[in-house]
Design an enzyme around this catalytic site. Sequence first.
Site, mmCIF file in Angstrom:
data_model
loop_
_atom_site.group_PDB
_atom_site.id
_atom_site.type_symbol
_atom_site.label_atom_id
_atom_site.label_comp_id
_atom_site.label_asym_id
_atom_site.label_seq_id
_atom_site.Cartn_x
_atom_site.Cartn_y
_atom_site.Cartn_z
ATOM 1 N N LYS A 60 -11.035 -1.625 2.025
ATOM 2 C CA LYS A 60 -10.407 -0.319 2.250
ATOM 3 C C LYS A 60 -10.276 0.385 0.904
ATOM 4 C CE LYS A 60 -6.509 1.843 4.549
ATOM 5 N NZ LYS A 60 -5.727 1.890 5.771
ATOM 6 N N SER A 79 -10.246 4.147 7.853
ATOM 7 C CA SER A 79 -9.012 3.457 8.226
ATOM 8 C C SER A 79 -7.887 4.384 7.781
ATOM 9 C CB SER A 79 -8.925 2.100 7.516
ATOM 10 O OG SER A 79 -7.659 1.515 7.764
ATOM 11 N N LYS A 103 -3.793 -6.561 6.529
ATOM 12 C CA LYS A 103 -3.973 -5.562 5.464
ATOM 13 C C LYS A 103 -2.984 -5.821 4.330
ATOM 14 C CE LYS A 103 -2.009 -1.357 4.385
ATOM 15 N NZ LYS A 103 -1.580 0.038 4.565
ATOM 16 N N GLU A 150 -7.507 -3.913 -0.035
ATOM 17 C CA GLU A 150 -7.233 -2.500 -0.341
ATOM 18 C C GLU A 150 -6.587 -2.312 -1.711
ATOM 19 O OE1 GLU A 150 -4.593 -0.551 2.456
ATOM 20 O OE2 GLU A 150 -4.824 1.391 1.485
ATOM 21 N N TYR A 169 3.831 4.237 0.093
ATOM 22 C CA TYR A 169 3.547 4.026 1.505
ATOM 23 C C TYR A 169 4.594 3.162 2.167
ATOM 24 C CZ TYR A 169 0.695 4.377 5.533
ATOM 25 O OH TYR A 169 0.260 4.691 6.790
ATOM 26 N N ASP A 189 0.646 1.579 10.336
ATOM 27 C CA ASP A 189 1.462 0.479 9.827
ATOM 28 C C ASP A 189 2.529 0.960 8.853
ATOM 29 O OD1 ASP A 189 -0.731 1.185 8.124
ATOM 30 O OD2 ASP A 189 -0.328 -0.596 6.919
ATOM 31 N N GLU A 206 -5.856 0.466 -3.722
ATOM 32 C CA GLU A 206 -5.933 1.944 -3.691
ATOM 33 C C GLU A 206 -5.854 2.498 -5.106
ATOM 34 O OE1 GLU A 206 -3.238 4.011 -1.056
ATOM 35 O OE2 GLU A 206 -3.716 5.960 -1.958
#
Length: 397
Positions: free
Chosen positions: A266, A335, A184, A224, A397, A72, A226
């Site tokens: 995630k 993932s 997501k 998620e 990202y 993605d 992170e």
Amino acid sequence: MASASATLLKSSPIIDKSEWIKGQNLRHPSVCFVQCNPTSAAFTVRASSYADELVKTAKTVASPGRGILAMDESNATCGKRLASIGLENTEANRQAYRTLLVSAPGLGDYISGAILFEETLYQSTIDGKKMVDVLVEQKIVPGIKVDKGLVPLPGSNNESWCQGLDGLSSRTAAYYQQGARFAKWRTVVSIPNGPSALAVKEAAWGLARYAAISQDSGLVPIVEPEILLDGDHGIDRTFEVAQKVWAEVFFYLAENNVMFEGILLKPSMVTPGAECKDKATPQQVADYTLKLLHRRIPPAVPGIMFLSGGQSEVEATLNLNAMNQSPNPWHVSFSYARALQNTCLKTWGGRPENVKAAQDSLLVRAKANSLAQLGKYTGEGESEEAKKGMFVKGYVY
Ligand code: 13P
């Protein structure tokens, strides 16, 4: 306070696979409010009409020996990937690369879900088939990145927050119609920059609002937050921050009435900062990470799908394998984006004659991680390329 014996009164008709593949059955209303005490009306319980379907989708993605292919990358990030092999960032090149990924023969043996960027969700392969249809034929559930990326968080210590809640419910409804069945939202927490209480709260609240909205549209939300690898801190500091972050995330998920059986997580693995002089073994990473999960994640959650975060392909697989040496209350899987795609992308190099070799490289990584999900990966025969770390300081990202 009025005592209310709350019962969840409404559940949805189960949609069979052929129906969700067609993706045409958006039902209304997607949410109902049920009065639980008919005399006082003091208490209401929220029940999504998609409840059964969400549970089914989450279980399908969290199926034994399988995990998620994260593909993605936003157009900007995909451009960086393509530049690394000397290709221009054109729609045709992105399409060629994504076609290679989704059509790797037998990918569905190891991959249960694929996260797509919006362009890919609406795109066809170079042979004119819808990407979504190719995935479904491979028994891979299509997913969609719905966040709009990170921007500076005013009032914080140079930290970020994640945009994308405005208009989200109309986007998620449209993505469902297009065939997506999970979503997501990636936000980040930086250890060297704090993390400040404000940044953690903002990250947790945003994830919870997104999760509630996604469930209302029939999409299983991947949650998620992170915790970035950046920094020279030790593994104990990562553990401390991760405990705080996940406590807050679950507090707000509960406050937003998110159904835990219909989400996937995630997380980052608990590791030392990338610039820490002490490195951790897979066993240490597994011990810290499983301790964190046991303390913070209810067993109702079906799947924990780790991100790779800049670890090498082999490191990410070894760490996952170490976490699956004894049974866990949740499906503990992957993932990965970089840790599945790196060797594949380099092998392809943008040349049509390398497509098969590149697909084989993807299958090697997918199979290795499938084995790691089952706790059966040995690490034998890995290439030097797969052992190279991919950490990038301040990675976006
Ligand atoms: P990496 O596995 O490259 O860290 O990607 C994580 C991610 O969020 C992609 O969806």
